[in-house]
Design a protein around this motif. Sequence first.
Motif, PDB file in Angstrom:
ATOM      1  N   LYS A  30       0.826  -1.203   0.000  1.00  0.00           N
ATOM      2  CA  LYS A  30       0.000   0.000   0.000  1.00  0.00           C
ATOM      3  C   LYS A  30       0.861   1.256   0.000  1.00  0.00           C
ATOM      4  N   LEU A  31       0.379   2.278  -0.696  1.00  0.00           N
ATOM      5  CA  LEU A  31       1.030   3.574  -0.674  1.00  0.00           C
ATOM      6  C   LEU A  31       0.736   4.256   0.657  1.00  0.00           C
ATOM      7  N   ILE A  32       1.768   4.765   1.320  1.00  0.00           N
ATOM      8  CA  ILE A  32       1.600   5.533   2.556  1.00  0.00           C
ATOM      9  C   ILE A  32       1.730   7.013   2.219  1.00  0.00           C
ATOM     10  N   VAL A  33       0.723   7.799   2.595  1.00  0.00           N
ATOM     11  CA  VAL A  33       0.766   9.255   2.416  1.00  0.00           C
ATOM     12  C   VAL A  33       0.903   9.866   3.804  1.00  0.00           C
ATOM     13  N   LEU A  34       2.090  10.399   4.086  1.00  0.00           N
ATOM     14  CA  LEU A  34       2.370  10.965   5.401  1.00  0.00           C
ATOM     15  C   LEU A  34       2.240  12.486   5.339  1.00  0.00           C
ATOM     16  N   ASP A  35       1.253  13.012   6.041  1.00  0.00           N
ATOM     17  CA  ASP A  35       0.962  14.451   6.114  1.00  0.00           C
ATOM     18  C   ASP A  35       1.789  15.040   7.248  1.00  0.00           C
TER      19      ASP A  35
ATOM     20  N   PRO B 291       2.284  22.487   4.744  1.00  0.00           N
ATOM     21  CA  PRO B 291       2.264  21.014   4.823  1.00  0.00           C
ATOM     22  C   PRO B 291       3.092  20.357   3.720  1.00  0.00           C
ATOM     23  N   THR B 292       3.797  19.286   4.085  1.00  0.00           N
ATOM     24  CA  THR B 292       4.501  18.436   3.135  1.00  0.00           C
ATOM     25  C   THR B 292       3.913  17.031   3.221  1.00  0.00           C
ATOM     26  N   PHE B 293       3.624  16.450   2.068  1.00  0.00           N
ATOM     27  CA  PHE B 293       3.102  15.082   2.013  1.00  0.00           C
ATOM     28  C   PHE B 293       4.188  14.180   1.440  1.00  0.00           C
ATOM     29  N   LEU B 294       4.627  13.209   2.255  1.00  0.00           N
ATOM     30  CA  LEU B 294       5.628  12.236   1.822  1.00  0.00           C
ATOM     31  C   LEU B 294       4.914  10.993   1.304  1.00  0.00           C
ATOM     32  N   PHE B 295       5.322  10.505   0.144  1.00  0.00           N
ATOM     33  CA  PHE B 295       4.735   9.308  -0.459  1.00  0.00           C
ATOM     34  C   PHE B 295       5.716   8.154  -0.292  1.00  0.00           C
TER      35      PHE B 295
ATOM     36  N   TYR C 127       4.801  16.015  -2.032  1.00  0.00           N
ATOM     37  CA  TYR C 127       4.065  17.183  -2.523  1.00  0.00           C
ATOM     38  C   TYR C 127       4.063  18.219  -1.410  1.00  0.00           C
ATOM     39  N   VAL C 128       4.377  19.456  -1.742  1.00  0.00           N
ATOM     40  CA  VAL C 128       4.409  20.535  -0.763  1.00  0.00           C
ATOM     41  C   VAL C 128       3.309  21.532  -1.100  1.00  0.00           C
ATOM     42  N   GLY C 129       2.347  21.714  -0.215  1.00  0.00           N
ATOM     43  CA  GLY C 129       1.264  22.652  -0.466  1.00  0.00           C
ATOM     44  C   GLY C 129      -0.042  22.160   0.114  1.00  0.00           C
ATOM     45  N   SER C 130      -1.104  22.978  -0.046  1.00  0.00           N
ATOM     46  CA  SER C 130      -2.410  22.618   0.500  1.00  0.00           C
ATOM     47  C   SER C 130      -3.488  22.591  -0.574  1.00  0.00           C
ATOM     48  N   GLY C 131      -3.081  22.526  -1.842  1.00  0.00           N
ATOM     49  CA  GLY C 131      -4.061  22.445  -2.918  1.00  0.00           C
ATOM     50  C   GLY C 131      -4.730  21.080  -2.957  1.00  0.00           C
TER      51      GLY C 131
END
Length: 299
Positions: A205-210, A263-267, A277-281
């Motif tokens: 599974k892909l982990i999306v860490l906020d 916020p930074t989202f690590l995949f 991804y860096v941002g809140s869009g």
Amino acid sequence: MATFTKYVAKPFLNFTSTTKICPLLPQFPSNYLPISSKSKQNFPNSETKRHITVAKATVAPGVKKANSEERVKKVHTSEEFDEALRAAKNRLVVVEYAASHSINSSKIYPFMVDLSRNCSDVDFLLVMGDESEETRQLCAREKIEKVPHFSFYKSMEKIHEEEGIGPDQLVGDVLYYGDSHSAVVQLHNREDVEKLIGEHKVDGKLIVLDVGLKHCGPCVKVYPTVIKLSRSMEDTVVFARMNGDENESCMQFLRDMDVVEVPTFLFIRDGKISGRYVGSGKGELIGEILRYQGVRVTY
């Protein structure tokens, strides 16, 4: 976005471009709260004032009519206020400071009532600052000068406060600071991260860490989207969250991951960080998640 360059010296890795975020603007301006000890001659009694406030607010379209049995508890003294915080223990407590003369207090109150119906693990308090000398003293003690003012407490500690906010931001704040039951995994140190990664090396599974900070407006803004995605994508994606300023272990993890903006989202997949991804869009975040799942996305 919020930047904390004073904590991190390493350069940012060029995974994706940075999204600029405009500051959040309040939908309702604040009203000054009279601190004078002299009560106004035209103030009705406290219970009447509450009904007047709710009645004014219910004219807003789409707002349900409030009744006298809501979960919002009205407190009249500092002693009642402190006892309510003690009784809540580690639950989130949301306090609205309002005034009978404030139209904006009347507008926002029904939205807090609706939240109280849906968030059974959050306690909601209402303080009418102009109700009595005791409530004025309470507002002075808590340094409340304008209404509507919202303060958020956990374990009797104030963790956040907002002035003159609208319904969307109120909902976002409650979800962000009170989330304890969604599908988003709450991580409190590096060991939690490593354990989560280990659990999903096998299933792929892909982990999306906020990754965010406690008082980051854009982090709060995007979090309701994270919660919705965690429910709609639970079969293929694991969502997790970490506040970098919760403790030194979290902050060190951010340094090690070269996170300089939130916020930074690590995949993360198969135990490796494959991008960020860096941002809140909201749209951009969804697009990036789909891309790292192997879905072709065109903009």
